[in-house]
Design an enzyme around this catalytic site. Structure first.
Site, PDB file in Angstrom:
ATOM      1  N   ARG A   1       0.808  -1.241   0.000  1.00  0.00           N
ATOM      2  CA  ARG A   1       0.000   0.000   0.000  1.00  0.00           C
ATOM      3  C   ARG A   1       0.833   1.280   0.000  1.00  0.00           C
ATOM      4  NH1 ARG A   1      -3.221  -3.139   3.580  1.00  0.00           N
ATOM      5  NH2 ARG A   1      -4.899  -4.070   2.361  1.00  0.00           N
TER       6      ARG A   1
ATOM      7  N   LYS B   1       3.653  10.769 -12.194  1.00  0.00           N
ATOM      8  CA  LYS B   1       2.850   9.833 -13.004  1.00  0.00           C
ATOM      9  C   LYS B   1       3.617   8.517 -13.057  1.00  0.00           C
ATOM     10  CE  LYS B   1       0.011  12.558 -16.136  1.00  0.00           C
ATOM     11  NZ  LYS B   1      -0.238  12.948 -17.531  1.00  0.00           N
TER      12      LYS B   1
ATOM     13  N   GLU C   1      10.822  16.410 -25.704  1.00  0.00           N
ATOM     14  CA  GLU C   1      10.009  16.877 -24.563  1.00  0.00           C
ATOM     15  C   GLU C   1      10.415  18.297 -24.148  1.00  0.00           C
ATOM     16  OE1 GLU C   1       7.387  15.220 -23.646  1.00  0.00           O
ATOM     17  OE2 GLU C   1       7.739  13.052 -23.595  1.00  0.00           O
TER      18      GLU C   1
ATOM     19  N   LYS D   1       7.906  22.028 -15.701  1.00  0.00           N
ATOM     20  CA  LYS D   1       7.065  20.897 -15.321  1.00  0.00           C
ATOM     21  C   LYS D   1       6.599  21.040 -13.868  1.00  0.00           C
ATOM     22  CE  LYS D   1       5.889  16.205 -15.564  1.00  0.00           C
ATOM     23  NZ  LYS D   1       6.060  14.921 -16.181  1.00  0.00           N
TER      24      LYS D   1
ATOM     25  N   GLU E   1      -4.104  16.266 -12.756  1.00  0.00           N
ATOM     26  CA  GLU E   1      -4.636  16.497 -14.108  1.00  0.00           C
ATOM     27  C   GLU E   1      -6.149  16.644 -14.087  1.00  0.00           C
ATOM     28  OE1 GLU E   1      -2.265  14.404 -17.087  1.00  0.00           O
ATOM     29  OE2 GLU E   1      -4.035  14.284 -18.350  1.00  0.00           O
TER      30      GLU E   1
ATOM     31  N   ARG F   1      -2.494  20.456 -16.490  1.00  0.00           N
ATOM     32  CA  ARG F   1      -1.470  19.427 -16.650  1.00  0.00           C
ATOM     33  C   ARG F   1      -1.619  18.687 -17.972  1.00  0.00           C
ATOM     34  NH1 ARG F   1       1.358  15.290 -12.350  1.00  0.00           N
ATOM     35  NH2 ARG F   1       2.695  14.338 -13.922  1.00  0.00           N
TER      36      ARG F   1
ATOM     37  N   ASN G   1       0.640  16.894 -22.324  1.00  0.00           N
ATOM     38  CA  ASN G   1       0.456  15.797 -23.280  1.00  0.00           C
ATOM     39  C   ASN G   1       0.374  16.288 -24.716  1.00  0.00           C
ATOM     40  OD1 ASN G   1       0.519  13.415 -21.736  1.00  0.00           O
ATOM     41  ND2 ASN G   1      -1.417  14.031 -20.810  1.00  0.00           N
TER      42      ASN G   1
ATOM     43  N   HIS H   1       1.029  14.007 -27.619  1.00  0.00           N
ATOM     44  CA  HIS H   1       1.098  12.644 -27.080  1.00  0.00           C
ATOM     45  C   HIS H   1      -0.038  11.742 -27.570  1.00  0.00           C
ATOM     46  CE1 HIS H   1       4.235  14.324 -24.641  1.00  0.00           C
ATOM     47  NE2 HIS H   1       4.382  13.236 -23.916  1.00  0.00           N
TER      48      HIS H   1
ATOM     49  N   HIS I   1       1.225   8.498 -28.808  1.00  0.00           N
ATOM     50  CA  HIS I   1       0.896   7.215 -28.178  1.00  0.00           C
ATOM     51  C   HIS I   1       0.318   6.254 -29.203  1.00  0.00           C
ATOM     52  CE1 HIS I   1       0.592   8.974 -23.814  1.00  0.00           C
ATOM     53  NE2 HIS I   1       1.830   8.812 -24.208  1.00  0.00           N
TER      54      HIS I   1
ATOM     55  N   HIS J   1       9.715   6.838 -27.351  1.00  0.00           N
ATOM     56  CA  HIS J   1       8.619   7.708 -26.921  1.00  0.00           C
ATOM     57  C   HIS J   1       8.817   9.141 -27.444  1.00  0.00           C
ATOM     58  CE1 HIS J   1       5.522   9.424 -24.343  1.00  0.00           C
ATOM     59  NE2 HIS J   1       6.413  10.299 -23.901  1.00  0.00           N
TER      60      HIS J   1
HETATM   61  P1  NAD Z   1      13.935   4.329 -21.651  1.00  0.00           P
HETATM   62  O1  NAD Z   1      13.704   4.309 -20.210  1.00  0.00           O
HETATM   63  O2  NAD Z   1      13.535   3.141 -22.440  1.00  0.00           O
HETATM   64  O3  NAD Z   1      15.463   4.660 -21.915  1.00  0.00           O
HETATM   65  C1  NAD Z   1      15.922   4.720 -23.234  1.00  0.00           C
HETATM   66  C2  NAD Z   1      17.136   3.806 -23.439  1.00  0.00           C
HETATM   67  O4  NAD Z   1      18.284   4.403 -22.839  1.00  0.00           O
HETATM   68  C3  NAD Z   1      17.008   2.442 -22.805  1.00  0.00           C
HETATM   69  O5  NAD Z   1      17.631   1.485 -23.627  1.00  0.00           O
HETATM   70  C4  NAD Z   1      17.783   2.596 -21.507  1.00  0.00           C
HETATM   71  O6  NAD Z   1      18.257   1.383 -20.981  1.00  0.00           O
HETATM   72  C5  NAD Z   1      18.914   3.455 -21.960  1.00  0.00           C
HETATM   73  N1  NAD Z   1      19.576   4.254 -20.956  1.00  0.00           N
HETATM   74  C6  NAD Z   1      19.028   4.873 -19.905  1.00  0.00           C
HETATM   75  N2  NAD Z   1      19.938   5.641 -19.302  1.00  0.00           N
HETATM   76  C7  NAD Z   1      21.098   5.474 -19.970  1.00  0.00           C
HETATM   77  C8  NAD Z   1      22.392   6.013 -19.834  1.00  0.00           C
HETATM   78  N3  NAD Z   1      22.678   6.945 -18.919  1.00  0.00           N
HETATM   79  N4  NAD Z   1      23.360   5.617 -20.684  1.00  0.00           N
HETATM   80  C9  NAD Z   1      23.069   4.723 -21.668  1.00  0.00           C
HETATM   81  N5  NAD Z   1      21.849   4.204 -21.877  1.00  0.00           N
HETATM   82  C10 NAD Z   1      20.879   4.580 -21.021  1.00  0.00           C
HETATM   83  O7  NAD Z   1      13.196   5.567 -22.350  1.00  0.00           O
HETATM   84  P2  NAD Z   1      13.028   7.091 -21.929  1.00  0.00           P
HETATM   85  O8  NAD Z   1      13.036   7.833 -23.193  1.00  0.00           O
HETATM   86  O9  NAD Z   1      13.939   7.482 -20.843  1.00  0.00           O
HETATM   87  O10 NAD Z   1      11.565   7.114 -21.299  1.00  0.00           O
HETATM   88  C11 NAD Z   1      10.426   6.796 -22.071  1.00  0.00           C
HETATM   89  C12 NAD Z   1       9.348   6.305 -21.143  1.00  0.00           C
HETATM   90  O11 NAD Z   1       8.996   7.348 -20.240  1.00  0.00           O
HETATM   91  C13 NAD Z   1       8.077   5.909 -21.862  1.00  0.00           C
HETATM   92  O12 NAD Z   1       7.598   4.706 -21.330  1.00  0.00           O
HETATM   93  C14 NAD Z   1       7.117   7.043 -21.550  1.00  0.00           C
HETATM   94  O13 NAD Z   1       5.788   6.627 -21.567  1.00  0.00           O
HETATM   95  C15 NAD Z   1       7.578   7.436 -20.189  1.00  0.00           C
HETATM   96  N6  NAD Z   1       7.227   8.808 -19.825  1.00  0.00           N
HETATM   97  C16 NAD Z   1       6.653   8.999 -18.625  1.00  0.00           C
HETATM   98  C17 NAD Z   1       6.332  10.283 -18.212  1.00  0.00           C
HETATM   99  C18 NAD Z   1       5.771  10.505 -16.831  1.00  0.00           C
HETATM  100  O14 NAD Z   1       5.367  11.635 -16.538  1.00  0.00           O
HETATM  101  N7  NAD Z   1       5.752   9.499 -15.994  1.00  0.00           N
HETATM  102  C19 NAD Z   1       6.617  11.380 -19.036  1.00  0.00           C
HETATM  103  C20 NAD Z   1       7.225  11.144 -20.268  1.00  0.00           C
HETATM  104  C21 NAD Z   1       7.527   9.838 -20.643  1.00  0.00           C
HETATM  105  N1  GLY Z   2       4.260  13.722 -19.122  1.00  0.00           N
HETATM  106  C1  GLY Z   2       2.959  14.214 -18.844  1.00  0.00           C
HETATM  107  C2  GLY Z   2       2.734  14.525 -17.399  1.00  0.00           C
HETATM  108  O1  GLY Z   2       3.581  14.314 -16.573  1.00  0.00           O
HETATM  109  O2  GLY Z   2       1.685  14.978 -17.053  1.00  0.00           O
END
Ligand code: NAD
Ligand code: GLY
Length: 361
Positions: free
Chosen positions: A118, A140, A182, A224, A234, A239, A243, A246, A250, A263
């Site tokens: 929890r 998120k 982004e 942000k 949101e 907020r 997106n 997105h 998506h 992404h």
């Molecule tokens: P990811 O986490 O897949 O990382 C991209 C690649 O880089 C992976 O292969 C990873 O292993 C590698 N990597 C990470 N750090 C590294 C480093 N320092 N050196 C070498 N390689 C490294 O992708 P991302 O672009 O970081 O994140 C995308 C994800 O984030 C998506 O799932 C998206 O939906 C999510 N997202 C979430 C939010 C939120 O608010 N929670 C916002 C935007 C995106």
């Molecule tokens: N990446 C969208 C949000 O955090 O709201």
């Protein structure tokens, strides 16, 4: 080192941005309540940075879980594996989870922290540009479903964000550019000064000029944090502006199969599509569109949709978006660079026309 708080009352937390933070124990220890930490990372990031985090937390009992790398593993099956490891290691409610990796690891670990027994504390240690400028901030968390991106999850804030800029040195070029998407987004939805700065400094960012990266990460996190403080869950529509691009993006990620488009790449293409629809609505000028396209191309990001996607598929996938309310799709569209709005009052025919333009190419 720069630091500032995400202002959320009792749940406020600091974002630390600087070089070599992973090797400085205080950034971790100040935010760990109990004696146990459980680090979640993946097979690409762990060999690079796990030892540094373990060393910084060496006063504590440390366990870790190394996940396979990739968006295709951001799912319920992986959550199950994380919960099993936490239970096998007898992690109790005083355990602090540490997310060491990009946005995928951050989203998974945050969701695990929110739901394990929890709710336990967690710390975001973002190691991609995308995670440092966006996903690690704002709480998120969650995973994908085969039918829709980020469909399972919740809001759950970390105890702090440790954005170590040195980790960006090992990122692949295309991962770096995905993060730039982004940053461009903040410029488009609310920060015209940032957009203009990007127009002038995009090559420096691509070349990983340390000062430019530090500026971009700091300015993005500030943007942000401000939005999250105003509309954490949101609810007001504020907020949702984060997106921008997105809903189209998506659809691309789901339509091409998770992990085939980054992404940030999908978001870049989606931002251009949303800008095109904004022109058709009579809200955005051709001149602004052209500036957006030029910047996205300069950042080596895609401006064409995947060849195998058609209009029907886009429309179907876009209908499974979290911005669908009472059966009506809401989109974030632009009035001008630096000003966006969330609206359901767009013309459906113009949306189809927009999709057709892109899908035809
Ligand atoms: P990811 O986490 O897949 O990382 C991209 C690649 O880089 C992976 O292969 C990873 O292993 C590698 N990597 C990470 N750090 C590294 C480093 N320092 N050196 C070498 N390689 C490294 O992708 P991302 O672009 O970081 O994140 C995308 C994800 O984030 C998506 O799932 C998206 O939906 C999510 N997202 C979430 C939010 C939120 O608010 N929670 C916002 C935007 C995106
Ligand atoms: N990446 C969208 C949000 O955090 O709201």
């Amino acid at each position: 080192m720069k630091t500032f708080d995400v202002q959320l009352g009792k749940r406020s937390y600091p974002i630390y941005i600087g070089e070599n933070l992973l090797s400085q124990p205080q950034y971790f220890l100040d935010h760990i309540a109990g004696e146990n930490v459980f680090i979640v990372s993946n097979e690409k990031v762990a060999p690079l940075y796990l030892d540094k985090v373990l060393d910084s937390c060496k006063k504590l009992q440390c366990d870790y879980k190394i996940l396979p790398d990739g968006e295709q593993f951001k799912n319920i099956a992986t959550m199950e594996a994380v919960y099993s490891s936490l239970l096998e290691k007898h992690c109790d409610r005083n355990t602090t989870l540490i997310a060491l990796g990009g946005g995928v690891i951050g989203d998974i670990t945050g969701f695990a922290a929110a739901t394990y027994q929890r709710g336990v504390h967690f710390i975001q240690v973002p190691t991609t540009l995308l995670a440092q400028v966006d996903s690690s901030v704002g709480g998120k968390t969650g995973v994908n479903h085969a039918l829709g991106k980020n469909m399972i999850g919740c809001f759950y804030q970390p105890r702090c964000v440790i954005a170590d800029l040195s980790t960006l040195g090992t990122l692949d070029d295309h991962e770096l550019c995905a993060g730039i998407a982004e940053i461009i987004k903040y410029g488009l939805i609310k920060d015209i000064e940032l957009f203009i700065w990007l127009e002038k400094n995009i090559q420096k960012l691509i070349d990983r000029d340390p000062e430019s990266l530090a500026y971009a990460v700091h300015r993005s996190c500030k943007n942000k944090a401000q939005i999250v403080a105003e509309d954490e869950l949101e609810q007001s529509g504020k907020r949702a502006l984060l997106n921008y691009g997105h809903t189209f993006g998506h659809a691309i990620e789901t339509g091409t199969g998770y992990g085939n488009w980054l992404h940030g790449e999908a978001v870049a293409c989606g931002m251009l599509m949303a800008a095109r629809l904004s022109i058709k609505q009579g809200w955005l000028t051709e001149q602004d569109y052209s500036r957006i396209e030029t910047l996205i191309k300069a950042a080596n990001l895609p401006t064409q949709v995947p060849k195998n996607m058609n209009v029907e598929e886009f429309l179907q996938l876009m209908s499974v978006d979290k911005k669908v309310r009472d059966g009506k799709l809401y989109l974030v569209l632009l009035n001008k660079i630096g000003e966006a709005n969330l609206t359901a009052n767009f013309n459906d025919n113009l949306l189809e026309e927009t999709l057709l333009e892109y899908c035809d190419k």
